[in-house]
Design an enzyme around this catalytic site. Structure first.
Site, PDB file in Angstrom:
ATOM      1  N   TYR A   1       5.094  31.732  -3.301  1.00 58.77           N
ATOM      2  CA  TYR A   1       6.126  30.441  -3.440  1.00 58.77           C
ATOM      3  C   TYR A   1       5.625  29.145  -2.791  1.00 58.77           C
ATOM      4  CZ  TYR A   1      10.206  33.655  -4.349  1.00 58.77           C
ATOM      5  OH  TYR A   1      11.198  34.496  -4.750  1.00 58.77           O
TER       6      TYR A   1
ATOM      7  N   TYR B   1       5.863  40.116  -5.953  1.00 55.17           N
ATOM      8  CA  TYR B   1       5.064  39.799  -4.648  1.00 55.17           C
ATOM      9  C   TYR B   1       5.417  40.863  -3.633  1.00 55.17           C
ATOM     10  CZ  TYR B   1       9.528  37.382  -3.073  1.00 55.17           C
ATOM     11  OH  TYR B   1      10.624  36.948  -2.663  1.00 55.17           O
TER      12      TYR B   1
ATOM     13  N   ARG C   1       8.778  43.083  -4.869  1.00 52.88           N
ATOM     14  CA  ARG C   1       9.914  42.457  -5.125  1.00 52.88           C
ATOM     15  C   ARG C   1       9.522  42.550  -6.875  1.00 52.88           C
ATOM     16  NH1 ARG C   1      14.018  39.681  -4.198  1.00 52.88           N
ATOM     17  NH2 ARG C   1      14.739  41.161  -5.264  1.00 52.88           N
TER      18      ARG C   1
ATOM     19  N   HIS D   1      11.428  37.710 -10.249  1.00 54.57           N
ATOM     20  CA  HIS D   1      12.902  37.350 -10.364  1.00 54.57           C
ATOM     21  C   HIS D   1      12.677  35.828 -10.041  1.00 54.57           C
ATOM     22  CE1 HIS D   1      11.915  37.706  -5.940  1.00 54.57           C
ATOM     23  NE2 HIS D   1      12.640  36.830  -5.800  1.00 54.57           N
TER      24      HIS D   1
ATOM     25  N   HIS E   1      15.673  33.163  -8.599  1.00 61.84           N
ATOM     26  CA  HIS E   1      16.956  33.037  -7.750  1.00 61.84           C
ATOM     27  C   HIS E   1      17.847  32.132  -8.417  1.00 61.84           C
ATOM     28  CE1 HIS E   1      15.297  34.817  -3.982  1.00 61.84           C
ATOM     29  NE2 HIS E   1      14.212  34.440  -4.409  1.00 61.84           N
TER      30      HIS E   1
END
Lengths: 201, 241
Positions: free
Chosen positions: B107, B146, B156, B159, B161
């Site tokens: 991120y 990640y 995870r 995905h 959000h």
């Protein structure tokens, strides 16, 4: 059995630790949009008393939650929401909605707005001035909705239909922001002693 | 004559409970008292409205909205779908915001210290308004999985959000999109906090070959359902009278 043609609501998921990237990218450390949404709740033309609200969101251990994101929804000083279903007009630029995040080091957040007016309740009642808050963060699976009331509106609070719905009188206190000089202080306890009341609206 | 009335109560059986101990952070961030259910008032059935003046036309294109020296690295995808309510009516002109990691699972956030590199041409956020039919579309790269500190070896699933407003504050929803066929989905404590298998399946975007752009981008379809609203023959008493 005949199935009714309703669609089920999409399930909620936590906003996760990096909610700022999407909803407050400046805080994540980069500028991408011409303007981020949610910085100005009331706008420069807002009538009424200009106030500041500050607080901290605490977890079940009493530690500040520094990665929370709070959204604010409120009426203007006359009790009118910036929405076509509210009776009346709001000032040009009054949005009534905002987004707030805490300082990453201290966990303290704050916002500037105007004090909302009383709004109509159900069945002819009147709701005391209040601000609806919606909290999301890592570890919170479904956004938490609460209300902020004002400690200098004791008479209106005593008659407020939502506060009176809370049968545990001591818990009502968790929704009252305390005036301290020019600032209303509103701490939110997610869990444990003095746990803030959360609503299913 | 019918008037739009209250929103249907939320069916809590399809949402994750506040306390989902396998998702460790929820242990200290979940209220112990039950939520108090309210009959709705004007405070709940209203919510913020957004217009095209609030966002820029390119905000929905994550391939270009942070590009500095070229295109981002990764699988080029289109994510599209409709925002509907429980009555299957489109939710028009509503703000949809997304954020995600880059193709390597990193991120662009000062708190993310994962060793996968930042992509200099990828910001990882976008926003758009649904059209009159409730339709939205984003262009982006498919995010990578990640690792995260929950159990030591938790990853995870890929995905994106999603944040959606609807027409009322009581419809406000944040969720996550997953990708069809990802083997990490059944292993993820955040996904598995949802008690209803059908609800998990509905969070899983489906490969949409018909919407792919040949030789350019693969497409995934993801429809979002917000709470629906009653019509009532009775006097609307929300505001008194």
């Amino acid at each position: 059995m005949t199935k009714l043609p309703y669609l089920p609501e999409t399930a909620s998921q936590t906003a996760g630790p990096y909610v700022h990237i999407g909803l407050a990218p400046g805080a994540a450390g980069f500028d991408i949009y011409d303007h981020e949404l949610g910085h100005d709740i009331a706008g420069p033309n807002a009538e009424g008393e200009h106030i500041r609200v500050e607080g901290c969101v605490l977890d079940g251990t009493g530690s500040p939650i520094k990665d929370v994101l709070i959204e604010v929804w409120q009426a203007n000083s006359k009790g009118v929401y910036a929405h076509p279903e509210s009776n009346g007009a709001v000032e040009d630029g009054f949005r009534g909605w905002g987004r707030v995040i805490p300082d990453f080091d201290t966990g303290i957040w704050g916002f500037d707005t105007v004090k909302p007016g009383a709004t109509p309740g159900r069945n002819g009642t009147t709701q005391a001035p209040h601000i609806t808050l919606w909290l999301v963060a890592r570890g919170i699976n479904l956004g938490l909705t609460t209300r902020l009331y004002f400690d200098d509106e004791a008479e209106a609070n005593a008659a407020d239909p939502v506060l009176n719905l809370i049968e545990w009188e001591r818990r009502r206190e968790t929704l009252i922001a305390r005036r301290d000089g020019d600032v209303y202080r509103f701490d939110i306890n997610i869990q444990g002693e003095d746990e803030t009341v959360f609503f299913d609206i | 004559m019918t008037k739009p009335g209250e929103y249907y109560p939320r069916d809590m059986s399809i949402h994750p409970p506040a306390l989902a101990p396998d998702y460790k952070t929820s242990v200290t961030r979940s209220p112990q008292f039950a939520r108090i259910s309210l009959e709705q008032t004007i405070s709940d059935i209203t919510g913020p409205t957004f217009g095209h003046g609030d966002i820029a036309p390119g905000d929905h294109d994550l391939l270009s909205n942070y590009a500095k020296t070229g295109d981002p690295i990764g699988e080029r995808i289109i994510v599209h779908g409709r925002v509907l309510d429980e009555n299957a009516r489109p939710v028009p002109n509503t703000l949809v915001e997304v954020w995600q990691a880059n193709a390597g699972g990193r991120y662009r956030h000062k708190k993310d210290s994962y060793l996968a590199p930042i992509d200099p041409n990828f910001g990882g956020c976008g926003r758009t308004l649904t059209d009159e039919d409730g339709y939205y579309v984003f262009r982006t790269v498919k995010p990578g999985a990640y690792p995260w500190r929950n159990h030591l070896n938790n990853w995870r699933p890929a995905h994106i959000h999603f944040s959606v407003f609807g027409s009322a504050f009581c419809q406000r929803l944040i969720t996550q999109l997953y990708f069809e066929g990802d083997p990490l989905i059944p292993l993820c404590p955040i996904v598995q906090s949802i008690p209803d298998a059908g609800a998990v399946d509905r969070l899983t975007a489906k490969l949409d070959l018909n919407a792919t752009i040949p030789l350019d981008s693969i497409a995934y379809r993801f429809d979002i359902v917000l709470r629906g609203r009653r019509s009532t023959l009775f006097e609307n008493r929300l505001e008194g009278n």
